[in-house]
Each structure stands twice: as structure tokens, then as C-alpha cells.
Enzyme design. Structure first.
Site, PDB file in Angstrom:
ATOM      1  N   TRP A 114      -1.650  13.649   3.471  1.00 48.00           N
ATOM      2  CA  TRP A 114      -0.910  12.669   4.380  1.00 48.00           C
ATOM      3  C   TRP A 114      -0.230  13.743   5.365  1.00 48.00           C
ATOM      4  CZ3 TRP A 114       4.230  12.146   5.658  1.00 48.00           C
ATOM      5  CH2 TRP A 114       4.457  11.105   6.288  1.00 48.00           C
TER       6      TRP A 114
ATOM      7  N   LYS B 164      -4.757   4.635  -1.424  1.00 46.03           N
ATOM      8  CA  LYS B 164      -5.935   4.967  -1.864  1.00 46.03           C
ATOM      9  C   LYS B 164      -6.800   5.223  -0.581  1.00 46.03           C
ATOM     10  CE  LYS B 164      -7.067   1.075  -3.743  1.00 46.03           C
ATOM     11  NZ  LYS B 164      -5.836  -0.007  -3.580  1.00 46.03           N
TER      12      LYS B 164
ATOM     13  N   LYS C  79       1.032  -6.229   6.843  1.00 43.96           N
ATOM     14  CA  LYS C  79       0.802  -4.861   6.422  1.00 43.96           C
ATOM     15  C   LYS C  79       0.578  -3.653   7.598  1.00 43.96           C
ATOM     16  CE  LYS C  79      -2.996  -2.446   3.787  1.00 43.96           C
ATOM     17  NZ  LYS C  79      -4.139  -2.548   3.195  1.00 43.96           N
TER      18      LYS C  79
ATOM     19  N   PHE D  76      -7.265  -3.234  -4.441  1.00 37.17           N
ATOM     20  CA  PHE D  76      -6.236  -3.182  -5.610  1.00 37.17           C
ATOM     21  C   PHE D  76      -6.276  -2.161  -6.717  1.00 37.17           C
ATOM     22  CE2 PHE D  76      -6.040  -7.987  -4.309  1.00 37.17           C
ATOM     23  CZ  PHE D  76      -5.224  -7.669  -3.120  1.00 37.17           C
TER      24      PHE D  76
ATOM     25  N   ARG E 216     -13.714  -0.642   3.754  1.00 36.61           N
ATOM     26  CA  ARG E 216     -13.792  -2.083   4.233  1.00 36.61           C
ATOM     27  C   ARG E 216     -13.287  -2.132   5.668  1.00 36.61           C
ATOM     28  NH1 ARG E 216     -10.662  -5.334  -0.140  1.00 36.61           N
ATOM     29  NH2 ARG E 216      -9.340  -3.695  -0.191  1.00 36.61           N
TER      30      ARG E 216
ATOM     31  N   THR F 239      -6.123   6.349   2.147  1.00 35.87           N
ATOM     32  CA  THR F 239      -5.644   7.780   2.630  1.00 35.87           C
ATOM     33  C   THR F 239      -5.939   8.862   1.771  1.00 35.87           C
ATOM     34  OG1 THR F 239      -3.530   6.750   3.285  1.00 35.87           O
ATOM     35  CG2 THR F 239      -3.436   8.987   3.311  1.00 35.87           C
TER      36      THR F 239
ATOM     37  N   PHE G 177       5.054  12.965  -2.513  1.00 38.28           N
ATOM     38  CA  PHE G 177       5.966  12.874  -1.347  1.00 38.28           C
ATOM     39  C   PHE G 177       6.897  13.946  -1.419  1.00 38.28           C
ATOM     40  CE2 PHE G 177       4.005   8.855  -2.065  1.00 38.28           C
ATOM     41  CZ  PHE G 177       3.966   8.123  -0.745  1.00 38.28           C
TER      42      PHE G 177
ATOM     43  N   ALA H  55     -10.151  -9.034  -2.081  1.00 36.98           N
ATOM     44  CA  ALA H  55     -10.161  -8.531  -3.504  1.00 36.98           C
ATOM     45  C   ALA H  55      -9.693  -8.995  -4.931  1.00 36.98           C
ATOM     46  CB  ALA H  55      -9.515  -7.064  -3.339  1.00 36.98           C
TER      47      ALA H  55
END
Length: 866
Positions: A719, A317, A352, A602, A341, A319, A690, A571
Site C-alpha cells: 500500500w 484483499k 464504500k 468477503f 471484479r 490491494t 500498518f 458475494a
């Protein structure tokens, strides 16, 4: 600046009054040095209330250093090198002409065929006068009083402009009769210097006229200042991307790009110098005064990026949000802002890694984005823990002191005077005691005022730290002998789970934040009534700790487009959205045709639902479009694909074409589209592609998305390609934003708490019904009785499934949603029901990310961060 010339001051004041200007004279002590004068000029340069600056100094103190200390935009006398340069170059609209020069030109109306001689007129005024005369096509001569050719030049001149006092050894007979003489000398020349034969002498008029021209310059400056306060179209210089294949690591990409200086970026997007506070070269706080300046500016379009139910494979999200604004601004020339955020340090060092986007769609510098930033989380930690300390200290002191002793310490005698503080007077008013003299309270009122009577078993306020630390999930406090046996069980949460973080994200002003901080309920008293931060007397101190954190932080994307990073609430137990203030400021800065793209945490069932029902209620803003992010791989997992283990190679189902799995998994995407449609907002599906995705799989997802009600569905590869890879997505978003918008909330706040929970469970999650535990029901009853029943609902449930069971992918149906407990964040302004148990303190894995993070001691470069 004025030296001791009362006549000039008086003339200035009278003219200013006539034209409606406020003029302040600042008289420095006699004998002030040039450096002292320059320091005062620099101070006034930075004062946003000063729109113009004029110098009245003794001749000896005028120097190029002093004149050039005045900011060109505040230089009403037009004597700085920059203003003179613009005048010489012919940029008349961009410069101010020195008032004395304007006065001379005003007096010399009819100059056709006349010769003008400038005598003793050097420096800035002389240069400006010569330039203006030549521009009028006038023949000009110039010389000093001591020049050997002076007599000849005076004899040929029709007009003589005198720049300094005439020496006595220059006889007046050198000036031919009928010559017009104008004196620009600082001590205005009187008639006796030249004799009565010069009946066109105009020196007496010049002084007043020059002051009038100075006022005219001040008016021009004020007009310019007013124009500068208005919204201006961006003049953004975007950064070029050199994309590589294969795509390097995020940190390598971030490092390879040289960001613009943040003050340059701020100027490009229309921020004024006094509206930013720089933190180093690449980030700056933006002051809230901008909202007042641009209050009449129409808002841009408001876009929310949400996602399908997340899987360990990731949907991207952040990205997508970054890629979208890079496409809008750097490739379609549309003003746009991303509002994100701030990531917690806990996950950065835990599991992460970074959270600045990824690949060629990220915020730079990424290490600054992920580590400390501008200290907002530290401010929240300090404020949160001050309140936690205040709670336990208050219980201890109340347990160990009489009413009289407690009262005398709460309202002490200072320098012979005893008085209540403002926050104590407010508490007295809430208690119905309308007295202001501490000596006038009765024993009963003293007891009522002094004792909060907190019930320790009801304390909900926990300490926080911004680190994943599982051993702080349950602790015991008060074990030292000095705490006199007051021992209780407590816990630490991660800093971003603090209610203060949720408040920071929802607040609309400093005053609103203070009020919200004061309303935070930390416990109940022994009668079951709520105890707030205001009761503890700590509201003002919390606001002081948060005064800088309330300002959004300005950064940039890899392509040099602006980003606001502000707030980072959890979240699950909070609303998981960046700040209302960042969105509001960005919407003003982008202008009516621009876009502000923000992201919800999320899946759409959690982050988006809270964005609409909680954040939009707090802000009053209306969203234009929802961008719903999905990936082929994640949809395959929702379609029944095998489990994924972090670090293990992906199973062939995820790397080879499998149309059946994709089709089966699209049920989750369809459900999330339907959830967005409940709120009446158009949906654009962004399929994050991808290299393992087959064209048939991509086409299938886009086809099903459109059939399910999405306005459009677009594959994007930002990306690997940056903004260029999201141009089609940006075009689809622009079209969708022009659709008719019928935004509405899911429920009315007037409904009972249980009914609001039921609506979310059934309409959003697809539950058959809800089931409250006895604990949850008693809490609902208590909050309703305490007057908190009209708050929105912030569901705390797993993000890994539409249901309460993380392992149930796709679209579970027929389940009963169990509500184990119901809690409240009164300051933030929501009730949060707990679906199952919620961890508010993550733990570190066996091999945390910090194994790979290092610092080069020579270059000071951070390594291994994502």
C-alpha cells in the site's frame, strides 16, 4: 489487387494451388481512383483472414502512398518503405525482397567479376535490386534511357537489367554481343527489341519466376503469421513508481502516474491487433478468439486471494491482489495477471467509494475503473429489465386475449407467409409438438403453445438498477389504467445482484452464455412447473445485449502490469468472483511459468468456498495457492476489541501494542486456514501491515499462522511501497505454487440439497447443525422434483461472522444455522439457501460519498473519488 491482366491472374492461381495457398483476386472497377484502391487495401489490412497482400495495378496507379498503405507484415511484394528500409539496413530475416528482384538474382547465379547495368530501373524495385547486387559484391551501374553516357555504359556491361521499355531511338548495336539482358518491365519485352545476337536474353523466363518468388514470399508471410499466433514471451515495459510519504489519496496517486496506451500494453503481452477493441486510451475489450488461438498453450499457475472474516477496519484483499502482481511482474520479472471484479456504481456513490485497490497498489485510471468502465453493468441492466418487461407483458396479454387471438399475434402473417421463429420451434419441441406449419396445430396444441400461465405470486425475476435506492426495495407495478387492473407487488435489486451478472462470471463461451440465459427460471406456471427465459422467447435478444459484455476488459496497474476487470456478482446471494473467461484468457497469456491472481469476495468462508465449489466446477481450472489476507487491527477486533464506528477515531486497542488481543483474534485466521485446507490447496498468509502495528504483533501473527498449517506467512507493505513491498509475498507464493496440489471439492453434486447445505454449515462455518423453515423445505422439495437437485450450493449469509449472527466475531461454535428460504439461479447453475434475510438493494447513508465527488469543468478531472 488485380487489374485486367488475366495471364498474371492465371499464373498466380496455378502457383498458389501447387504450394497449397488460397489466393483471392479482388478486381476493382476500371477507372478506380488511388483513394478507392487505398480504402480497399486498408480494409484488407484489418481482415484477420488475409495473411498477405500483393498489388497488380496499372503503372500509373503505383505511388508511394498506395504502396505504403499495405501493412508491412502483409506486404508480400516488399515494396513499402518499411520493408525497403529493413532490406537496406540488412535485416534480411525481418523483410521480404520484391519478387521481381528475387527472380533477377535467381537468374544471375554466377556474377563473379561481372558488371551489371540497371537501365530505367527506378523506384522501389530499382533500389532493392541495387541493394541486393551490391550485397553480392557485384559492380553495378545505373542510368536512365535518356542519359548521355548510356552508350558507353551499355558497351562495358556484361549484364543489362532493363526496368522499363526501351525507346526506339536507342539502337541495339549499342549493346555488345553476348550480353545477358533481363527485363523487369511490366510489359514483358520480346526478343525483337534487341535482335537475335543477344542469345542469353532471359526475359521470357522472368515473368513466371517472379510469380513463383511472390508465392515464396506468401509462404514466408504465412509462416510468420503462424509463428505470431503462437505464445510469445512478454516484452513488458513496466512503469516506475515514485512513492511519497505520507501516502497521498488514491486518486492523487492514480493521477500522478501516466498509464501506457492500452494497445501498447496489449502488444507487450502477446495480443494481436485484431484481438482487442479499444475503449479510449486506457482500456480495451479482449476478444474470445484468443482462447482458440492459444488452446495448445499450457496454463500458468492459478492464485486465489481470500481473507479472514471482514471487519469495518478492512483487510485489503484487492490491494494485496494488485500488490502481488506488481511484485511478480515489475520486480521478479515473472508474467502475471490480476483478474478483478468490476465495482458497482451503487457503493461508489454510496458508502464504500472506489474499489480499484489502494495506495501504491491499484488499477489505473481509477476513475474509469469505478465509473461505467466499458458498460458491462449497463448491458446487464438492459438485458435484465427486458426480461422483466417480457414477463409482465406476457401475463397481461394472456389475461386479455383468447387462445386464437393470442396465437395469431404470436405467429403473425408477414408478407403473406406465416411461420414460427427458431425460438418458437424450440418451444414446440420441448412441448412434444413436432410440427413446423403454424396452420397444422390443433386447438389444444395452440393453447399449450400460446399460454405460459405464469403464476404472478411465484415471479422471482426482479427489475434492477445500478444505484443504491432503498425506496425501490418494495414497489407496486401496473397501476396505470392501460394495465387493466393487473397490479402486483415487486421490487428492484441492485444490478450486480442480477442472475445475468452471475452467468456472465461463470460462462465459458458465447454459446454457453446463450444456453444459460435461456435456462433462467423466472417464475412457475399454475401447475408448479418452471417458466424460463427461453419460454418467453427472449433468449436471443438477451444474448445480443450481452455480446460485448462477455469480453473481459484489459487495464493496468500503477506499475504497468496487465489486469482483467470482468463481471461483479454479489458475494452473498451469488458467488462473488470475477469471470471464468478472464481467468482462462489470462492463464494462456501468462504462459506455463506465469501467475494469474484473482480475488474472492468477503471472507474465505464465503467467497473462497464458492470459488472452489462453484467457479472451479464451471471452469474446470485447478487453483495452485490461496493467499489469505489479514491485518493486525482486524484480528484484534476478532479477539474481542471494541466496536468501530465509521468516521470516529480508532480506540487505543487498535493503535497500541496488545499481544493478547492479537493472539485471541488469530482464532479466526486459524479457522480460515483450516477451511482452505479442506480443499487441499496450500495457504500463504499475507499480513497487510500498518504503521501502528508493532514488530512483536506482526511476528506473533506470522508465527501462529505457520503453526496453524499455513505454508508461509509474510508481512507486506505494498500500500505504501507498491510492488516492492510485496516481493517477499510473491516469492512465498511462487514457492507454494510448486508444492504438491491435492485440490478437491467439498461435496459431491449427487448428494441431496439439504445434505450439501449441512456439509458447508458444519465443515466451513462450524455450525452444530442446520434447521430449515417449512418454506425452505418446500422449496427444496420443489427444486428436487423439477430436476435441479444436482446443482452446487451458493450460501447467502452475512459476511461479518462465520455464523449467521453478524455480531459474533472470532470463531463461534455450537450454533444451529437457520435456513429461512431456498432459491435457485438455474441459468447461473446454483441453488442459494438464505440464512436470515438478505438485502439485494443497498440504501444510501445520511451522508453518501457523492458529497465529495465532483468534476472540474475545465480539465474534466474527477475529484473526490475515494
Amino acid at each position: 489487387k488485380a487489374h485486367n491482366d488475366h495471364l498474371i491472374q492465371e499464373i498466380n492461381k496455378n502457383f498458389a494451388k501447387e504450394v497449397g495457398l488460397r489466393v483471392v483476386h479482388i478486381c476493382l472497377p476500371e477507372g478506380s481512383s488511388k483513394d478507392e484502391i487505398i480504402n480497399e487495401i486498408l480494409r484488407l489490412n484489418e481482415d484477420p483472414n488475409v495473411q498477405g497482400l500483393a498489388l497488380d495495378l496499372p503503372e500509373s496507379l503505383y505511388s508511394s502512398k498506395v504502396l505504403n498503405a499495405v501493412k508491412p507484415e502483409k506486404d508480400v511484394d516488399g515494396l513499402s518503405d518499411i520493408n525497403l528500409g529493413r532490406l537496406v539496413r540488412g535485416d534480411a530475416s525481418d523483410c521480404l525482397v520484391p519478387p521481381t528482384v528475387c527472380a533477377v538474382m535467381e537468374l544471375l547465379e554466377d556474377l563473379g567479376g561481372k558488371t551489371v547495368l540497371l537501365v530505367g530501373a527506378g523506384g522501389a524495385v530499382g533500389a532493392a535490386l541495387q541493394c541486393m547486387l551490391q550485397r553480392e559484391g557485384v559492380a553495378t551501374m545505373s542510368c536512365q534511357w535518356k542519359a548521355p553516357q548510356l552508350q558507353t555504359k551499355l558497351h562495358h556491361a556484361d549484364v543489362v537489367v532493363v526496368g522499363s521499355t526501351k525507346p526506339d531511338d536507342v539502337p541495339v548495336s549499342w549493346i555488345k554481343p553476348g550480353t545477358t539482358i533481363i527485363s523487369c518491365s511490366r510489359d514483358l519485352l520480346s526478343e525483337k527489341h534487341y535482335g537475335p545476337q543477344n542469345n542469353h536474353a532471359a526475359e521470357n523466363t522472368l515473368g513466371s519466376l517472379a510469380v513463383a518468388m511472390r508465392m515464396q514470399n506468401m509462404v514466408k508471410n504465412t509462416e510468420r503469421w503462424i509463428q505470431s499466433q503462437q505464445y510469445r514471451k512478454w516484452d513488458l515495459h513496466c512503469l516506475k513508481l515514485q512513492t511519497l510519504s505520507p501516502v497521498p489519496s488514491d486518486i492523487e496517486i492514480s493521477r500522478a502516474q501516466t498509464p501506457k496506451a492500452v494497445d501498447v500494453l496489449a502488444k507487450e503481452i502477446g495480443l494481436l491487433t485484431d484481438e482487442i477493441e479499444s475503449y479510449g486510451q486506457t482500456k480495451a475489450k479482449v476478444r474470445l478468439s484468443l482462447l482458440e488461438r492459444l488452446k495448445d498453450q499450457p496454463d500458468g499457475k492459478y492464485v486465489l486471494v481470500a481473507g479472514i472474516t471482514p471487519t469495518p477496519l478492512g483487510e485489503g484483499k484487492s490491494t494485496v491482489a494488485i500488490g502481488l502482481v506488481q511484485a511478480l511482474t515489475a520486480h521478479l520479472n515473472i508474467n502475471s495477471f490480476a483478474c478483478l471484479r468490476q465495482p458497482s456504481q451503487g457503493p461508489t456513490f454510496g458508502v464504500k467509494g472506489g474499489a480499484a485497490g489502494g495506495g501504491y497498489a491499484q488499477v489505473i485510471p481509477m476513475e474509469e475503473f469505478n465509473l461505467h468502465l466499458t458498460g458491462d453493468i449497463h448491458a446487464i441492466t438492459a438485458a435484465n429489465n427486458l426480461l422483466a418487461a417480457a414477463i409482465d407483458a406476457r401475463i397481461l396479454h394472456e389475461n386479455t386475449q383468447s387462445d386464437k387471438a393470442l396465437y395469431s399475434r404470436l405467429v403473425p402473417v408477414v408478407n403473406g407467409v406465416r411461420e414460427f421463429s427458431a425460438i418458437q420451434l424450440a418451444r414446440l419441441r420441448r412441448l412434444g409438438v413436432n410440427k413446423t406449419d403454424p396452420g397444422a396445430l390443433t386447438e389444444e396444441e395452440i393453447s399449450k403453445f400460446s399460454r405460459l400461465d405464469i403464476d404472478p405470486s411465484t415471479i422471482t425475476w426482479q427489475r434492477v438498477v445500478d444505484t443504491n435506492d432503498r425506496f425501490l426495495r418494495k414497489i407496486t407495478v401496473g397501476q396505470a389504467n392501460s394495465e387493466k387492473g393487473f397490479v402486483r407487488q415487486a421490487q428492484f435489486d441492485i444490478a450486480v445482484a442480477s442472475e445475468i451478472m452471475a452467468i456472465l462470471a461463470l460462462t465459458t463461451s458465447l454459446q454457453d452464455m446463450k444456453e444459460r440465459l435461456g435456462k433462467m427460471v423466472v417464475a412457475n406456471d399454475k401447475k408448479g412447473e418452471p417458466v424460463t427465459a427461453e419460454d418467453l422467447g427472449v433468449t436471443g435478444a438477451l444474448a445480443v445485449l450481452m455480446k460485448d459484455a462477455i469480453k473481459p476488459t484489459l487495464m493496468q496497474t500503477l506499475e504497468g502490469t496487465p489486469v482483467f476487470v470482468h463481471a461483479g456478482p454479489f458475494a452473498n446471494i451469488a458467488h462473488g468472483n470475477s469471470s471464468v473467461l478472464a481467468d482462462k484468457i489470462a492463464l494462456k497469456l501468462v504462459g506455463e511459468k506465469g501467475f494469474v491472481v484473482t480475488e474472492a469476495g468477503f471472507g474465505a468462508d464465503i467467497g473462497m468456498e464458492k470459488f472452489f465449489n462453484i467457479k472451479c466446477r464451471a471452469s474446470g481450472l485447478v487453483p495452485s495457492v490461496v493467499v489469505l489476507v489479514a491485518t493486525v487491527r482486524a484480528l484484534k477486533m476478532h479477539g474481542g476489541g471494541p466496536n468501530v464506528t465509521a468516521g470516529a477515531p480508532l480506540k487505543k486497542e487498535y493503535t497500541e501494542e496488545n499481544l493478547q488481543l492479537v493472539a485471541d483474534g488469530c482464532c479466526n485466521l486459524q479457522k480460515q486456514i483450516q477451511i482452505a485446507q479442506l480443499f487441499g490447496v496450500p495457504v500463504v498468509v499475507a499480513l497487510n501491515t500498518f504503521k501502528t502495528d508493532s514488530p512483536a504483533e506482526v511476528d506473533l501473527v506470522c508465527k501462529i499462522a505457520k503453526q496453524s498449517g499455513a505454508f508461509d506467512a509474510v508481512p507486506c507493505n505494498h500500500w505504501s511501497a507498491g510492488g516492492r513491498g510485496a516481493v517477499k509475498l510473491a516469492q512465498a507464493v511462487e514457492k507454494a505454487a510448486n508444492q504438491k496440489n491435492s485440490f478437491k471439492y467439498l461435496y459431491s453434486l449427487e448428494l441431496p440439497i439439504v445434505e450439501k447445505i449441512r456439509i458447508i454449515a458444519q465443515k466451513v462455518y462450524g455450525a452444530q447443525d442446520i434447521e430449515l423453515s417449512p418454506t425452505a423445505q418446500s422449496q427444496v422439495d420443489r427444486y428436487t422434483q423439477q430436476g435441479f437437485g444436482n446443482l452446487p450450493i451458493c450460501m447467502a449469509k452475512t459476511h461479518l461472522s462465520l455464523s449467521h449472527q453478524p455480531e459474533r466475531k472470532g470463531v463461534p461454535t455450537g450454533f444451529i444455522l437457520p435456513i429461512s428460504d431456498v432459491r435457485a439461479s438455474i441459468g447461473a447453475g446454483f441453488i442459494y439457501p438464505l440464512v436470515g434475510t438478505m438485502s439485494t438493494m443497498p440504501g444510501l447513508p445520511t451522508r453518501p460519498c457523492f458529497y465529495d465527488i465532483d468534476l472540474d469543468p475545465i480539465t474534466e478531472e474527477v475529484k473526490g473519488l475515494f
